[in-house]
Scaffold this active site. Structure first.
Site, PDB file in Angstrom:
ATOM      1  N   ALA A  64      92.804   0.830   3.148  1.00 12.22           N
ATOM      2  CA  ALA A  64      92.260   1.727   2.128  1.00 12.22           C
ATOM      3  C   ALA A  64      92.269   1.043   0.770  1.00 12.22           C
ATOM      4  O   ALA A  64      92.813  -0.055   0.595  1.00 12.22           O
ATOM      5  CB  ALA A  64      93.085   3.008   2.081  1.00 12.22           C
ATOM      6  N   GLY A 107      93.588   1.340   7.330  1.00 11.72           N
ATOM      7  CA  GLY A 107      92.370   2.053   7.663  1.00 11.72           C
ATOM      8  C   GLY A 107      91.392   1.204   8.456  1.00 11.72           C
ATOM      9  O   GLY A 107      90.600   1.736   9.242  1.00 11.72           O
ATOM     10  N   GLU A 110      92.511   1.487  11.955  1.00 14.64           N
ATOM     11  CA  GLU A 110      92.175   2.835  12.417  1.00 14.64           C
ATOM     12  C   GLU A 110      90.685   2.971  12.704  1.00 14.64           C
ATOM     13  O   GLU A 110      90.282   3.632  13.673  1.00 14.64           O
ATOM     14  CB  GLU A 110      92.626   3.867  11.378  1.00 14.64           C
ATOM     15  N   GLU A 130     101.113   0.740   6.362  1.00 13.75           N
ATOM     16  CA  GLU A 130     101.295   1.813   5.387  1.00 13.75           C
ATOM     17  C   GLU A 130     102.759   2.059   5.037  1.00 13.75           C
ATOM     18  O   GLU A 130     103.088   2.419   3.903  1.00 13.75           O
ATOM     19  CB  GLU A 130     100.674   3.116   5.926  1.00 13.75           C
TER      20      GLU A 130
END
Length: 256
Positions: A64, A107, A110, A130
């Site tokens: 992110a 992300g 993911e 994270e």
């Protein structure tokens, strides 16, 4: 301003390329919106039978946009479009393939996990870092890693933030194949072309059936599979496929 997502077509295969190299393809809200909108544009198109999502040689997506997250309040986090982004990507009915080279972190990992298959370059590095930032994955990382790797390994990678390479990912069942660093995208496109040669309605039904195995109990999954099988039996492509087999010729699937 350059588009954050570049798209193209190769026959029945659509290619979506992440295009924010100066930020290592970090998933900003604007980029998420472009990805989701592009996917939703391809999904209802009958000429698109498989979608490949790729980055560049150095990075698939490095997570992110940390600067944006660091400035986000709790109230803003509750309203952030990221939650709907992951639902929108997962809702795509067309088969999807992540073509991963370089970093697929946070992300980015993911996003690859949300795809139906992953072709990884030998340079690929996956991870959910994270925890090192004081947060946890929020785009399905804990759930999809646990379903693929099992609880123990998912716990290790989520709680430590450690990275794992393409060969480890292959051994753990996370990726379908590992390609040379010069051929990773072409191998992903070749897999997509193979999927696109199959009857498109049956491919979509098969995707739903496999996802049911991941998301429901065995009994519910079997019921879903049977219902989808019966739908496939009602298609013209089923008639064409079986007739072509009996006549020893290549089938001509038209998505009907």
């Amino acid at each position: 301003m350059a588009s954050l997502v570049e798209s193209s077509r190769d026959g029945h295969v659509a290619l979506l390329r992440l295009n924010r190299p100066e930020a290592r393809n970090a998933l900003s809200p604007e980029m998420m919106e472009e990805i989701a909108t592009t996917l939703e544009g391809f999904d209802p198109d009958p000429d698109v039978r498989c979608i490949v999502i790729a980055g560049n040689d150095q990075v698939f997506a490095a997570g992110a946009d940390i600067k944006s997250i660091s400035e986000r309040s709790f109230a803003e986090a509750l309203r952030h479009p990221a939650a709907s982004f992951w639902r929108r990507v997962a809702a795509v009915k067309t088969p999807t393939i992540a073509a991963v080279s370089g970093f697929a972190l946070g992300g980015g990992c993911e996003l690859a996990l949300t795809c139906d298959m992953i072709v990884a370059s030998e340079t690929a590095l996956f991870g959910q870092p994270e925890i090192t930032l004081g947060i946890i994955p929020g785009g399905g990382g804990t759930q999809r890693l646990a379903r693929v790797l099992g609880k123990q390994l998912a716990m290790e990678y989520v709680l430590t933030g450690r990275r794992f390479d393409a060969e480890m990912a292959k051994a753990m069942g996370l990726v379908n194949s590992v390609a040379k660093k010069k051929t990773w995208l072409e191998e992903a496109m070749e897999l997509a072309r193979t999927v696109a040669e199959r009857p498109p309605i049956a491919a979509r039904l098969a995707k739903q059936a496999v996802l049911a195995a991941d998301e429901t109990s065995l009994g519910a999954g079997l019921e879903t599979e049977r219902r989808l099988y019966e739908l496939a039996m009602a298609t013209e492509d089923r008639v064409e496929g079986m007739q072509a087999f009996l006549e020893k010729r290549e089938p001509n699937f038209e998505g009907k």
